[in-house]
Design a protein around this motif. Structure first.
Motif, PDB file in Angstrom:
ATOM      1  N   VAL A  25       0.851  -1.201   0.000  1.00 40.81           N
ATOM      2  CA  VAL A  25       0.000   0.000   0.000  1.00 40.81           C
ATOM      3  C   VAL A  25       0.885   1.249   0.000  1.00 40.81           C
ATOM      4  CG1 VAL A  25      -1.919  -1.115   1.187  1.00 40.81           C
ATOM      5  CG2 VAL A  25      -0.171   0.037   2.524  1.00 40.81           C
ATOM      6  N   ASP A  26       0.346   2.323  -0.494  1.00 42.23           N
ATOM      7  CA  ASP A  26       1.097   3.587  -0.530  1.00 42.23           C
ATOM      8  C   ASP A  26       1.193   4.189   0.854  1.00 42.23           C
ATOM      9  OD1 ASP A  26       1.361   3.328  -3.224  1.00 42.23           O
ATOM     10  OD2 ASP A  26      -0.490   4.449  -3.655  1.00 42.23           O
ATOM     11  N   LYS A  27       0.103   4.049   1.568  1.00 40.38           N
ATOM     12  CA  LYS A  27       0.053   4.632   2.900  1.00 40.38           C
ATOM     13  C   LYS A  27      -0.547   3.621   3.864  1.00 40.38           C
ATOM     14  CE  LYS A  27      -0.047   9.353   1.518  1.00 40.38           C
ATOM     15  NZ  LYS A  27      -0.745  10.525   1.084  1.00 40.38           N
ATOM     16  N   THR A  32      -5.201  -0.685   7.727  1.00 39.95           N
ATOM     17  CA  THR A  32      -4.049  -1.560   7.456  1.00 39.95           C
ATOM     18  C   THR A  32      -3.495  -2.120   8.760  1.00 39.95           C
ATOM     19  OG1 THR A  32      -3.489   0.245   5.943  1.00 39.95           O
ATOM     20  CG2 THR A  32      -2.061  -1.691   5.930  1.00 39.95           C
ATOM     21  N   TRP A  33      -3.381  -1.257   9.746  1.00 41.28           N
ATOM     22  CA  TRP A  33      -2.861  -1.715  11.041  1.00 41.28           C
ATOM     23  C   TRP A  33      -3.760  -2.788  11.649  1.00 41.28           C
ATOM     24  CZ3 TRP A  33       1.910  -1.155  11.872  1.00 41.28           C
ATOM     25  CH2 TRP A  33       2.605   0.030  11.618  1.00 41.28           C
ATOM     26  N   PRO A  69       5.881   2.666   4.370  1.00 43.67           N
ATOM     27  CA  PRO A  69       6.090   1.216   4.399  1.00 43.67           C
ATOM     28  C   PRO A  69       7.538   0.783   4.662  1.00 43.67           C
ATOM     29  CG  PRO A  69       4.625   1.790   2.618  1.00 43.67           C
ATOM     30  CD  PRO A  69       5.120   3.088   3.181  1.00 43.67           C
ATOM     31  N   ALA A  70       8.505   1.483   4.093  1.00 48.81           N
ATOM     32  CA  ALA A  70       9.904   1.062   4.289  1.00 48.81           C
ATOM     33  C   ALA A  70      10.304   1.198   5.755  1.00 48.81           C
ATOM     34  CB  ALA A  70      10.826   1.904   3.408  1.00 48.81           C
ATOM     35  N   ALA A  71       9.901   2.304   6.351  1.00 47.23           N
ATOM     36  CA  ALA A  71      10.206   2.507   7.767  1.00 47.23           C
ATOM     37  C   ALA A  71       9.469   1.462   8.605  1.00 47.23           C
ATOM     38  CB  ALA A  71       9.803   3.914   8.197  1.00 47.23           C
ATOM     39  N   ALA A  72       8.242   1.127   8.179  1.00 44.31           N
ATOM     40  CA  ALA A  72       7.439   0.150   8.918  1.00 44.31           C
ATOM     41  C   ALA A  72       8.119  -1.207   8.918  1.00 44.31           C
ATOM     42  CB  ALA A  72       6.039   0.042   8.305  1.00 44.31           C
TER      43      ALA A  72
END
Ligand code: GDP
Length: 300
Positions: A25-27, A32-33, A69-72
């Motif tokens: 996903v973009d955001k 999502t969580w 997403p990358a940080a996630a």
């Protein structure tokens, strides 16, 4: 390590899939969580740990509604390692006096992989240059002693066994006794795991341990849990922990399960570490548990 990654990633990996979804996903928003939390629960992490993990992640990412997403992914890896690998010693305690071997008892429900794990562990210890003896104290299942003997021949370890139906405690006693005579480093004792009568099990395992202790201290009691059984594994862990003091857990069949989350629950429940994981049916398919490797395997 590469094999571990392949095995874990090759299994039906719900967590890796959930992560892929999360990253596609973009955001990342509230929905999502929530989805991600549900997936964590489904992978046997448990409701408490899953909620805690998502809360920590959101805090670590310092976001109100939307995350990158990358940080996630990076934050998730860190949080998972913390939750999967709490600070506990995972080394096998094999300290022993010169004239008395170290004794390791393998316990668990039939079919979880006890005998196989004794074989694999024997292989590992022999490769480390230790002398090993197997004790076939599962005298109830007709084929158990035969199976262990075959494993012993495969990995170069002699198996001490009794007649079918013999008293398991006496077989364990004899194994340790012969271990003393032969001056081996380690005696690995396989036990029976019939759960239908808890009282019977309690009597039996307690007795096996007490009788061994007439000869030598028991260094480790390793509980074998089949990762594919999910919450059942946790129930078994509770029952065995009532019966005997567990010092470590071996989680088997992780090659066939994405439900590695049980690692977290069982460690919390028993307060003892997962020391080894089983990744297949072969003699080399046992690995010491390493939280970072495990998480990387889960994340694919
Ligand atoms: P026990 O009754 O607890 O002694 O269980 P066994 O050692 O006989 O194992 C039961 C079955 O599980 C056997 O077919 C084993 O080959 C299989 N098994 C044990 N450990 C693993 C593992 O880590 N992965 C896989 N895929 N199979 C395993």
């Amino acid at each position: 390590l590469a094999r571990l990654r392949r095995r874990l990633a090759g299994s039906q990996n719900t967590l890796a899939r959930a992560l892929a979804d999360l990253l596609s996903v973009d955001k990342i928003d509230d929905e999502t969580w929530d989805d991600f939390e549900s997936t964590l629960i489904a992978s046997d992490l448990g409701v408490g740990p899953a909620t805690e993990l998502v809360e920590n992640l959101r805090k670590a990412l310092a976001v109100g509604g939307v995350a990158d997403p990358a940080a996630a992914r990076k934050a998730l890896r860190g949080e998972l390692i913390k939750i999967v690998g709490p600070d506990m010693s995972r080394d096998l305690n094999l300290d022993h006096a010169e004239s008395v071997p170290a004794v390791v008892m393998m316990v668990g429900v039939n079919g979880t992989g006890k005998t196989t794990t004794v074989g694999k562990l024997g292989r590992m210890l022999v490769a480390q240059g230790r002398t090993v003896l197997f004790g076939a104290a599962d005298t109830f299942r007709a084929a158990a002693a035969e199976q262990l003997t075959t494993w012993g021949e495969r990995v170069g370890v002699r198996t001490v066994r009794g007649d079918e139906g013999a008293d398991p405690a006496s077989v364990a006693f004899n194994a340790v006794d012969e271990g003393i005579t032969e001056g081996v480093d380690v005696v690995l004792v396989d036990t029976a795991g019939r759960l239908h009568t808890k009282v019977g099990l309690m009597d039996e395992l307690g007795k096996v341990k007490r009788v061994i202790e007439k000869k030598a201290p028991v260094n480790e009691v390793l509980l074998v849990i089949d990762a594919t059984t999910g919450q059942n594994g946790l129930t078994q862990a509770r029952i065995f922990a009532e019966v005997v003091d567990i010092t470590g857990i071996v989680l088997t069949k992780l090659d066939g399960s994405a439900k590695g989350g049980i690692v977290v629950q069982v460690q919390r429940e028993l307060g003892v570490p997962v020391k080894f994981i089983g990744l297949g049916e072969g003699p080399d398919d046992l690995a010491p548990f390493d939280a970072a490797q495990f998480v990387d395997g889960l994340l694919g």
